[in-house]
Design an enzyme around this catalytic site. Structure first.
Site, PDB file in Angstrom:
ATOM      1  N   CYS A 200     -16.996 112.916  59.941  1.00 50.00           N
ATOM      2  CA  CYS A 200     -19.049 111.826  60.602  1.00 50.00           C
ATOM      3  C   CYS A 200     -19.993 113.024  59.672  1.00 50.00           C
ATOM      4  O   CYS A 200     -21.274 112.177  59.601  1.00 50.00           O
ATOM      5  CB  CYS A 200     -19.307 112.148  62.113  1.00 50.00           C
ATOM      6  SG  CYS A 200     -18.642 113.870  62.368  1.00 50.00           S
TER       7      CYS A 200
HETATM    8  N1  NDP Z   1     -14.907 112.614  67.257  1.00 49.20           N
HETATM    9  C1  NDP Z   1     -15.595 112.615  66.208  1.00 49.20           C
HETATM   10  O1  NDP Z   1     -16.568 112.165  66.513  1.00 49.20           O
HETATM   11  C2  NDP Z   1     -15.049 112.664  65.634  1.00 49.20           C
HETATM   12  C3  NDP Z   1     -13.460 112.829  65.177  1.00 49.20           C
HETATM   13  N2  NDP Z   1     -13.449 112.348  63.702  1.00 49.20           N
HETATM   14  C4  NDP Z   1     -11.612 113.406  63.495  1.00 49.20           C
HETATM   15  O2  NDP Z   1     -10.549 112.638  64.091  1.00 49.20           O
HETATM   16  C5  NDP Z   1      -9.397 113.203  64.781  1.00 49.20           C
HETATM   17  C6  NDP Z   1      -9.380 113.157  66.291  1.00 49.20           C
HETATM   18  O3  NDP Z   1     -10.284 113.894  66.432  1.00 49.20           O
HETATM   19  P1  NDP Z   1     -10.966 113.210  67.965  1.00 49.20           P
HETATM   20  O4  NDP Z   1     -10.776 112.367  68.815  1.00 49.20           O
HETATM   21  O5  NDP Z   1     -12.321 113.939  68.307  1.00 49.20           O
HETATM   22  O6  NDP Z   1      -9.814 114.570  68.652  1.00 49.20           O
HETATM   23  P2  NDP Z   1      -9.468 114.355  70.424  1.00 49.20           P
HETATM   24  O7  NDP Z   1      -9.600 116.037  70.619  1.00 49.20           O
HETATM   25  O8  NDP Z   1     -10.102 113.914  71.362  1.00 49.20           O
HETATM   26  O9  NDP Z   1      -7.905 113.726  70.381  1.00 49.20           O
HETATM   27  C7  NDP Z   1      -7.150 114.167  69.936  1.00 49.20           C
HETATM   28  C8  NDP Z   1      -5.904 113.353  69.486  1.00 49.20           C
HETATM   29  O10 NDP Z   1      -4.867 113.776  68.764  1.00 49.20           O
HETATM   30  C9  NDP Z   1      -3.608 113.904  70.055  1.00 49.20           C
HETATM   31  N3  NDP Z   1      -2.684 114.944  69.330  1.00 49.20           N
HETATM   32  C10 NDP Z   1      -2.982 116.021  69.016  1.00 49.20           C
HETATM   33  N4  NDP Z   1      -1.991 117.106  69.000  1.00 49.20           N
HETATM   34  C11 NDP Z   1      -1.137 116.014  68.183  1.00 49.20           C
HETATM   35  C12 NDP Z   1       0.288 115.638  68.098  1.00 49.20           C
HETATM   36  N5  NDP Z   1       0.959 116.451  67.439  1.00 49.20           N
HETATM   37  N6  NDP Z   1       1.362 114.510  67.378  1.00 49.20           N
HETATM   38  C13 NDP Z   1       0.874 113.403  68.068  1.00 49.20           C
HETATM   39  N7  NDP Z   1      -0.694 113.156  68.527  1.00 49.20           N
HETATM   40  C14 NDP Z   1      -1.374 115.352  68.729  1.00 49.20           C
HETATM   41  C15 NDP Z   1      -4.267 113.791  71.916  1.00 49.20           C
HETATM   42  O11 NDP Z   1      -3.127 113.546  71.947  1.00 49.20           O
HETATM   43  P3  NDP Z   1      -2.559 113.756  73.242  1.00 49.20           P
HETATM   44  O12 NDP Z   1      -3.741 113.599  74.275  1.00 49.20           O
HETATM   45  O13 NDP Z   1      -1.312 112.389  73.721  1.00 49.20           O
HETATM   46  O14 NDP Z   1      -1.937 115.236  73.034  1.00 49.20           O
HETATM   47  C16 NDP Z   1      -5.328 113.294  70.977  1.00 49.20           C
HETATM   48  O15 NDP Z   1      -5.254 111.522  70.993  1.00 49.20           O
HETATM   49  C17 NDP Z   1     -10.060 114.927  64.147  1.00 49.20           C
HETATM   50  O16 NDP Z   1      -9.591 114.588  62.602  1.00 49.20           O
HETATM   51  C18 NDP Z   1     -11.366 114.653  63.969  1.00 49.20           C
HETATM   52  O17 NDP Z   1     -12.152 115.797  62.891  1.00 49.20           O
HETATM   53  C19 NDP Z   1     -13.659 112.170  62.254  1.00 49.20           C
HETATM   54  C20 NDP Z   1     -14.919 112.013  62.782  1.00 49.20           C
HETATM   55  C21 NDP Z   1     -15.547 111.990  64.187  1.00 49.20           C
HETATM   56  C1  X2W Z   2     -19.723 118.437  67.538  1.00 52.56           C
HETATM   57  C2  X2W Z   2     -18.552 119.091  66.159  1.00 52.56           C
HETATM   58  O1  X2W Z   2     -17.682 120.242  66.374  1.00 52.56           O
HETATM   59  N1  X2W Z   2     -18.073 117.658  65.075  1.00 52.56           N
HETATM   60  C3  X2W Z   2     -17.293 118.108  64.052  1.00 52.56           C
HETATM   61  C4  X2W Z   2     -17.798 116.874  63.497  1.00 52.56           C
HETATM   62  C5  X2W Z   2     -16.049 115.487  63.854  1.00 52.56           C
HETATM   63  C6  X2W Z   2     -15.653 115.938  62.150  1.00 52.56           C
HETATM   64  O2  X2W Z   2     -15.943 114.787  61.835  1.00 52.56           O
HETATM   65  O3  X2W Z   2     -14.388 116.110  62.170  1.00 52.56           O
HETATM   66  P1  X2W Z   2     -13.480 115.942  61.086  1.00 52.56           P
HETATM   67  O4  X2W Z   2     -13.724 116.291  59.359  1.00 52.56           O
HETATM   68  O5  X2W Z   2     -12.616 117.301  61.577  1.00 52.56           O
HETATM   69  O6  X2W Z   2     -12.728 114.757  60.878  1.00 52.56           O
HETATM   70  C7  X2W Z   2     -17.584 119.634  63.792  1.00 52.56           C
HETATM   71  O7  X2W Z   2     -18.282 119.186  63.849  1.00 52.56           O
HETATM   72  O8  X2W Z   2     -16.269 119.767  63.207  1.00 52.56           O
END
Ligand code: NDP
Ligand code: X2W
Length: 325
Positions: A131
């Site tokens: 992000c």
């Molecule tokens: N939040 C954000 O703004 C952003 C996030 N990201 C990246 O996106 C990814 C997801 O982030 P986010 O959605 O925020 O995280 P969350 O913690 O909200 O969700 C994580 C998800 O991963 C699933 N999960 C975890 N472990 C396993 C496993 N072993 N097998 C299958 N499913 C699994 C969980 O499923 P369950 O509930 O079924 O266990 C859950 O649906 C991360 O890599 C994060 O860094 C990237 C950019 C922005």
């Molecule tokens: C508030 C907060 O914790 N934000 C996350 C950024 C989320 C993201 O972009 O995660 P990935 O690069 O892992 O996909 C962080 O700083 O790591």
């Protein structure tokens, strides 16, 4: 014919936003949902407002060897948890990895879609930018491409909403009591996004990104990323704005604004706002960028990348207006 898509990590914030976008997409049909702790639930149990056509879809236990026929898989797993399993997904299934395991990894295109769509179309393994990198690199790309700033000694001051940490949330600093009415820097000196930001600055400029500083701050809001970036260069404000308008002239999701951008402008959308203020006498360029961390920062960018690799219009399913207020 519809394009069959799946989401692994659907119960999370990134996966849930992908579900929202795919449910309204004109060509994508969600046929597979997977997770770990949420496996065994119907989508409606996790998302009471999910459209009726998807309500009964069962969340499967994630198993890359037990996929139904699929065209595209969106992976939204914790960084570190996707590389091994995604390597076992059949080659015939295109993948957009929203997590951080494949950024600048061999065989994967870095999906900076607004900047280099031609490097994404035709590929089948896409690493979605983080992000903060999405907000930062969209903002810096026109200045670096036009040589208006030096690539070295760039200082990025970033702010993020709490949903950036995911539903898991990591530790207690993400709880309401800890984050409401509070501001905190974190990830000082060595945040995981620094390598992809530095590598892309170097690709865009041909110079060294040495001296890069990146400090994120947690802000008590749900969504949104604002980056304020301090750069060295002799350009005027008008030159910076003009370079960005030319760079993004044909691109649908980047808006160049005279005013400093605000996080609410992007909420719920795949938009990226950029603006600049420069003082040539001080050789100072301040570049500002805004995205929704779950939109351009994650699921919106992922759908844009999926559109590109599927040969669809880039804006398919992404042309709704942001949420306001
Ligand atoms: N939040 C954000 O703004 C952003 C996030 N990201 C990246 O996106 C990814 C997801 O982030 P986010 O959605 O925020 O995280 P969350 O913690 O909200 O969700 C994580 C998800 O991963 C699933 N999960 C975890 N472990 C396993 C496993 N072993 N097998 C299958 N499913 C699994 C969980 O499923 P369950 O509930 O079924 O266990 C859950 O649906 C991360 O890599 C994060 O860094 C990237 C950019 C922005
Ligand atoms: C508030 C907060 O914790 N934000 C996350 C950024 C989320 C993201 O972009 O995660 P990935 O690069 O892992 O996909 C962080 O700083 O790591």
């Amino acid at each position: 014919m519809s394009i069959r898509v799946g989401i692994v990590g659907i119960s999370g914030f990134g996966g849930g936003e992908a579900l929202r976008l795919i449910a309204a997409h004109p060509a994508f049909e969600l046929v597979y949902a997977a997770g770990e702790g949420s496996a065994g639930s119907r989508l409606v149990e996790r998302f009471p407002g999910v459209p009726a056509k998807l309500a009964g879809l069962l969340i499967e236990k994630w198993d890359p060897e037990a996929l139904p026929p699929l065209d595209v898989l969106f992976a939204s797993l914790p960084t570190g948890a996707s590389a091994e399993a995604l390597a076992r997904v059949p080659e015939t299934v295109k993948i957009v990895d929203i997590g951080g395991d494949h950024r600048y990894a061999d065989g994967w295109a870095y999906g900076l879609a607004d900047v280099w769509p031609e490097q994404i179309a035709g590929r089948s393994r896409i690493a979605n930018p983080g992000c903060f990198p999405a907000a930062t690199l969209n903002t810096l790309a026109p200045l670096l491409a036009h040589g208006l700033i030096a690539p070295g000694n760039i200082v990025i001051d970033a702010k993020t909403g709490i949903s950036g940490a995911g539903r898991g949330g990591g530790d207690s600093r993400f709880g309401f009591a800890e984050s409401n009415e509070n501001l905190q820097p974190y990830g000082l000196l060595k945040h995981v996004h620094m390598p992809e930001i530095a590598t892309t600055i170097e690709r865009l400029s041909g110079g060294s990104a040495d001296g890069l500083v990146f400090t994120p701050h947690l802000v008590p809001m749900t969504r949104g990323v604002l980056v304020t970036i301090y750069c060295r260069g002799s350009a005027s404000t008008e030159q910076c704005l003009g370079a960005a308008r030319a760079f993004y002239a044909d691109r649908p999701f980047v808006r160049v604004t005279d005013r400093p951008p605000q996080t609410k402008w992007a909420t719920g959308s795949n938009l990226s706002f950029v603006s600049y203020a420069a003082d040539p006498a001080r050789k100072l360029v301040i570049a500002m960028g805004v995205v929704d961390n779950l939109g351009k920062g994650a699921a919106g960018h992922a759908v844009q990348n999926a559109n590109l690799i599927c040969g669809l219009p880039e804006t398919a399913g992404l042309d709704g207006a942001p949420v306001w207020p």
